[in-house]
Every structure is written in C-alpha cells, then in structure tokens.
Design a protein around this motif. Sequence first.
Motif, PDB file in Angstrom:
ATOM      1  N   ILE A   1       0.927  -1.257  -0.095  1.00 23.13           N
ATOM      2  CA  ILE A   1      -0.110  -0.143  -0.121  1.00 23.13           C
ATOM      3  C   ILE A   1       0.878   1.094   0.114  1.00 23.13           C
ATOM      4  CG2 ILE A   1      -1.674  -1.229   1.066  1.00 23.13           C
ATOM      5  CD1 ILE A   1      -0.775   0.298   3.577  1.00 23.13           C
ATOM      6  N   PRO A   2       0.321   2.512  -0.514  1.00 24.90           N
ATOM      7  CA  PRO A   2       1.108   3.717  -0.224  1.00 24.90           C
ATOM      8  C   PRO A   2       1.657   3.838   1.139  1.00 24.90           C
ATOM      9  CG  PRO A   2      -1.002   4.068  -1.548  1.00 24.90           C
ATOM     10  CD  PRO A   2      -1.097   2.934  -0.942  1.00 24.90           C
ATOM     11  N   HIS A   3       2.938   4.248   1.219  1.00 22.12           N
ATOM     12  CA  HIS A   3       3.524   4.604   2.404  1.00 22.12           C
ATOM     13  C   HIS A   3       4.256   5.715   2.435  1.00 22.12           C
ATOM     14  CE1 HIS A   3       6.791   3.282   5.878  1.00 22.12           C
ATOM     15  NE2 HIS A   3       5.984   4.108   5.915  1.00 22.12           N
TER      16      HIS A   3
ATOM     17  N   VAL B   1       5.677  11.164   6.459  1.00 18.10           N
ATOM     18  CA  VAL B   1       4.653  11.092   7.560  1.00 18.10           C
ATOM     19  C   VAL B   1       4.686  10.070   8.634  1.00 18.10           C
ATOM     20  CG1 VAL B   1       1.971  10.738   7.819  1.00 18.10           C
ATOM     21  CG2 VAL B   1       2.692  12.419   6.012  1.00 18.10           C
ATOM     22  N   ASP B   2       5.207   8.947   7.983  1.00 20.41           N
ATOM     23  CA  ASP B   2       5.485   7.734   8.740  1.00 20.41           C
ATOM     24  C   ASP B   2       6.667   7.081   8.276  1.00 20.41           C
ATOM     25  OD1 ASP B   2       5.107   5.459  10.499  1.00 20.41           O
ATOM     26  OD2 ASP B   2       3.644   4.606   8.997  1.00 20.41           O
TER      27      ASP B   2
ATOM     28  N   CYS C   1       4.349  -4.002   4.015  1.00 22.85           N
ATOM     29  CA  CYS C   1       3.427  -4.168   3.586  1.00 22.85           C
ATOM     30  C   CYS C   1       2.011  -3.891   4.567  1.00 22.85           C
ATOM     31  CB  CYS C   1       3.299  -5.656   3.376  1.00 22.85           C
ATOM     32  SG  CYS C   1       3.409  -6.840   4.853  1.00 22.85           S
ATOM     33  N   LEU C   2       0.543  -4.218   4.149  1.00 22.70           N
ATOM     34  CA  LEU C   2      -0.232  -3.801   5.032  1.00 22.70           C
ATOM     35  C   LEU C   2       0.101  -4.370   6.470  1.00 22.70           C
ATOM     36  CD1 LEU C   2      -3.020  -2.472   5.262  1.00 22.70           C
ATOM     37  CD2 LEU C   2      -4.004  -4.643   4.511  1.00 22.70           C
TER      38      LEU C   2
ATOM     39  N   LEU D   1      -6.719   1.808   2.672  1.00 25.49           N
ATOM     40  CA  LEU D   1      -6.232   1.778   1.696  1.00 25.49           C
ATOM     41  C   LEU D   1      -6.336   0.224   1.141  1.00 25.49           C
ATOM     42  CD1 LEU D   1      -2.951   4.039   2.123  1.00 25.49           C
ATOM     43  CD2 LEU D   1      -4.746   4.416   0.282  1.00 25.49           C
ATOM     44  N   GLY D   2      -5.962  -0.617   1.832  1.00 20.01           N
ATOM     45  CA  GLY D   2      -6.078  -2.249   1.516  1.00 20.01           C
ATOM     46  C   GLY D   2      -7.477  -2.485   1.241  1.00 20.01           C
ATOM     47  N   LEU D   3      -8.378  -1.795   1.932  1.00 18.05           N
ATOM     48  CA  LEU D   3      -9.914  -2.531   1.832  1.00 18.05           C
ATOM     49  C   LEU D   3     -10.470  -1.838   0.384  1.00 18.05           C
ATOM     50  CD1 LEU D   3     -11.419  -2.091   5.487  1.00 18.05           C
ATOM     51  CD2 LEU D   3     -10.643  -4.186   4.298  1.00 18.05           C
TER      52      LEU D   3
END
Length: 305
Positions: free
Chosen positions: A170-172, A176-177, A189-190, A226-228
């Motif tokens: 997912i976008p990371h 921000v993190d 990963c998620l 984002l995953g859902l």
Amino acid sequence: MTEGHYETSPGPLYAGLEAGGTKCVCAIGTAPDDIRALTQFPTTTPSQTMAHAVAFFEAHRSGLMAVGIASFGPLDPRPRSASFGWITSTPKPGWAHTDLAGTLSRALSLPVAFDTDVNAAALAEQRWGAAQGLETFLYITVGTGIGGGAMVNGRLLHGLLHPEMGHIRIPHDWQVDPFPGLCPYHGDCLEGLASGPALAARWGTPAHTLPPDHPAWSLVARYLALGLVTFICTLVPQRIIMGGGILHQEHLLPRLRHEIQQLLNDYIQVAELHGQLDDYLVPPALGDRAGVLGALALAHAVQSQ
C-alpha cells in the motif's frame, strides 16, 4: 488450559480446531448453539500443541464424523498436494513445515478439512452470522497479523494456495510515517504497517493501551482503508466483515468507513457504498468465536462430500 462441557442430545458430532498464533481453541459440536465441549490452550511448540488437541478430541471421540482445522498460515489447503494440511513458510518460530491435518487424521482416523483461519471464519459467518444470504464477501482480521478470507460466488477463494490479503503493498508516505514496517518478508506491507505488533513497535506500547485520540488510530485507519479499497475495487464484495483484536477498538470501524468513502470518491455507483456504510463494513456476528466455528463448518463440509 480452560475447558467447558455442555450436555445436549446425542447425534453426529464435528470437531473443530482453531490454530492461532497465540492460542488454540478446540470445540466439539454442530453449530454455535450446540457446542458440547470446548477448550483453549496456549500455542507453544507444534508437538505440545497438537498433543493437547489430540487428547481433547480423543476424550470426546464418540460420535465424531469429521475434523475441521482453521489455522494461521501460510499453509497448503490443496487436497491433492503432497503437503496438504501443512503450515508452510510461517514466520512463527518452530512452526514452519508442520503437518497439522496429517497429525489429527492419523490420531483420530477421521476425514480432516483444512483451510486458513480467515477462510474458515468467512464460511462460519455465511452459515450462521453476518454473511447469511451473501455469495461474495470478505472476512478480514486485524490482530497479531492481518489476514483475509474471501467467498466468491458461493465458494471459498483458492488459487495456487489461499489469499494473502495482509501482504499487499500500500502507499507509504515515509515523511508522515518513517516506520519501516515489521513484516520479516516485506517490511512495509499492510501487515507490516497496521497489525497489532506493528503498532506496538512504532509507538512503544501495546495497541490496546493507546487512547482513542492517539494519532496511531488515524494512521492505521488510513492504511487499512487503502487495503480495503483495493479489495473493493478488485472483487466488489457485497459486504466486508472486520474481526480481530485491533477491531475491539470500537472507534475504529467508523474511522474506516469514513476513510473508505473518501478513497472511493463515489466511483463505484451502488447503493451499498453510499451513506455511512454501517451495513457494509461490519463486525463479525459470531464475534471471537468465528474461527473455531469456522473449523466446525469446514468439518460439516468435508463430511458431506
């Protein structure tokens, strides 16, 4: 070990083993309202853990027709495979290449059904819970890991093996993190970003101790959404059921619904994805029993074949 017994009328019975990364749950019965015996114990070494399970099932052997196993993975659910019933490449220490189905089959001389804990939970929710009457839906669990089970057109989804929804990328946003992620295979990963251990590692405290206004929850809601949304755009499920320990945070589902709406941006024009999504993104009707009840549902299915 904890154990309970519930007396009901005699008849054909099914055995279910939910093999979790932290604890195992074993049940004898036929349905959620007909559990004849129940026990749980810590998941330790494979030999000790399976010895507990075998002893429990042997003590309640009379009337058993089949056994279902709902397990953490990765695993091999292919009945024609030489490694059917095995946990394969799991990062859980000591559990890689463990033969669960064969161990119970040899000990009990009964048919054994085997699938992921999340696929089994999906089967149970369709049979007795929040997915009754649905043919295409997802069951997602967020806890020690992140996993997803899917039923598509009335059948549990399998391909080469089973879905690995927790390991999508997912976008990371590293600014921000900057947390690198915790997955030993994929890093961010998620599962590596949004599981319970990832939250604990990022914030230095167990996830359940974080207050509702902690910034962790906005971040994890964004990652999970984002995953859902990826799954929604791929399968367009009729409903998504969200289980696992992280979802015990009651404020998280409303955050997830809001994030999903923002990300979809009204692109998929169906009534179920408009409004507040209260009937679309839901908790499991079977609660924390979905896994072991799913194991019983697997046993029902294999015995009827």
